[in-house]
Write a protein that holds these residues in place. Structure first.
Motif, PDB file in Angstrom:
ATOM      1  N   ARG A 179     -37.562  -4.911  17.628  1.00  0.00           N
ATOM      2  CA  ARG A 179     -38.147  -5.360  16.303  1.00  0.00           C
ATOM      3  C   ARG A 179     -38.369  -3.811  15.729  1.00  0.00           C
ATOM      4  O   ARG A 179     -38.220  -2.875  16.507  1.00  0.00           O
ATOM      5  N   ASP A 189     -36.219 -13.972   9.159  1.00  0.00           N
ATOM      6  CA  ASP A 189     -37.460 -13.511   9.977  1.00  0.00           C
ATOM      7  C   ASP A 189     -38.362 -12.731   8.902  1.00  0.00           C
ATOM      8  O   ASP A 189     -38.391 -11.820   8.306  1.00  0.00           O
ATOM      9  N   ARG A 206     -41.727 -11.955   9.449  1.00  0.00           N
ATOM     10  CA  ARG A 206     -42.776 -10.869  10.216  1.00  0.00           C
ATOM     11  C   ARG A 206     -42.660  -9.619   9.364  1.00  0.00           C
ATOM     12  O   ARG A 206     -41.707  -9.393   9.027  1.00  0.00           O
ATOM     13  N   ARG A 207     -43.959  -8.998   9.343  1.00  0.00           N
ATOM     14  CA  ARG A 207     -43.955  -7.749   8.953  1.00  0.00           C
ATOM     15  C   ARG A 207     -43.095  -6.633   9.565  1.00  0.00           C
ATOM     16  O   ARG A 207     -42.853  -5.812   9.091  1.00  0.00           O
ATOM     17  N   TYR A 208     -42.940  -6.927  10.858  1.00  0.00           N
ATOM     18  CA  TYR A 208     -42.262  -6.008  11.666  1.00  0.00           C
ATOM     19  C   TYR A 208     -41.159  -6.859  12.282  1.00  0.00           C
ATOM     20  O   TYR A 208     -41.166  -7.370  13.377  1.00  0.00           O
ATOM     21  N   PRO A 209     -39.875  -7.049  11.335  1.00  0.00           N
ATOM     22  CA  PRO A 209     -38.996  -7.937  11.768  1.00  0.00           C
ATOM     23  C   PRO A 209     -38.030  -7.549  12.664  1.00  0.00           C
ATOM     24  O   PRO A 209     -37.965  -6.253  13.293  1.00  0.00           O
ATOM     25  N   ALA A 242     -40.062 -10.536   2.637  1.00  0.00           N
ATOM     26  CA  ALA A 242     -39.666 -11.683   3.204  1.00  0.00           C
ATOM     27  C   ALA A 242     -39.186 -12.569   2.377  1.00  0.00           C
ATOM     28  O   ALA A 242     -39.353 -13.007   1.298  1.00  0.00           O
ATOM     29  N   GLU A 249     -32.907  -9.100  10.750  1.00  0.00           N
ATOM     30  CA  GLU A 249     -33.545  -9.073   9.227  1.00  0.00           C
ATOM     31  C   GLU A 249     -33.137  -7.759   8.689  1.00  0.00           C
ATOM     32  O   GLU A 249     -32.852  -8.091   7.292  1.00  0.00           O
TER      33      GLU A 249
END
Length: 207
Positions: free
Chosen positions: A75, A99, A101-104, A92, A108
């Motif tokens: 990630r 994905d 998530r903020r930390y993909p 996003a 992604e």
């Protein structure tokens, strides 16, 4: 009264690498009116973000080099807000296949670069499976003007009348006004030179 800026002279520019830096470089050069050719030895954009489950064997053995430093569960260690281009933020997507998530994960990031390529039509500038093997300066016009000569090798796959694909390599030399090198440094591992590999190295950390 302000001076009129000099008009931009269109140049023929080569960009080596279709990773993040190569893609945005190609876009900006075309925006400024230059003709651009992007050389990419892989079969897709993404550069260091192209994941493959293959792994390198012992670097001292003869093997096919894997041009990637990714692992399956990797990630990002930066939030997506810090990773996008200024005018094309890494937002996003409302898509179950993405994905959010903020930390993909690395996939992604790869899909973001593919989105960027489609959005700005950069794909038409890229020559996939084309490796640059030599770049050198050449003199023109009696030695008063210099340009760049690029030698490349392109892998072509041909299918004739339903038969298996035939692969051929085409070599080509071309002249460019400028070259931008946008390749990474993750291809060859840097392995420590240990004279006696049977020696056990002990490091003490003092806090």
């Amino acid at each position: 009264m302000s001076a009129t800026p000099d008009p931009i002279i269109s140049r023929h520019v080569a960009v080596i690498g279709a990773g993040a830096s190569g893609l945005v470089t190609a876009r900006e050069l075309r925006r400024e009116g230059h003709t651009v050719v992007v050389f990419e030895r892989g079969d897709q954009v993404g550069g260091a973000w192209v994941y493959t489950p293959k792994a390198d064997s012992d670097p001292e053995l003869t093997r096919t080099t894997v041009h990637s430093s990714l692992y399956h569960f990797l990630r990002t260690n930066l939030p997506r807000e810090s990773m996008g281009f200024k005018d094309y933020p890494f937002l996003a997507k409302d898509d179950p296949d993405r994905d959010p998530r903020r930390y993909p994960g690395h996939r992604e990031v790869m899909m973001y670069l593919q989105d960027f390529t489609r959005e700005f039509g950069i794909g038409e500038l890229i020559r996939f499976e084309t490796e640059v093997v030599h770049v050198r300066l050449v003199a023109e016009e009696g030695g008063f003007k210099w340009k760049w000569k690029i030698k490349s090798k392109q892998r072509l796959r041909l299918r004739l009348r339903g038969k298996d694909e035939n692969e051929t390599v085409v070599e080509e030399e071309e002249i460019f006004d400028a070259v931008v090198v946008c390749i990474g440094h993750y291809t060859h591992p840097r392995v420590a030179c240990i004279p006696d590999k049977n020696t056990i190295l002990v490091i003490n950390f003092i806090v």
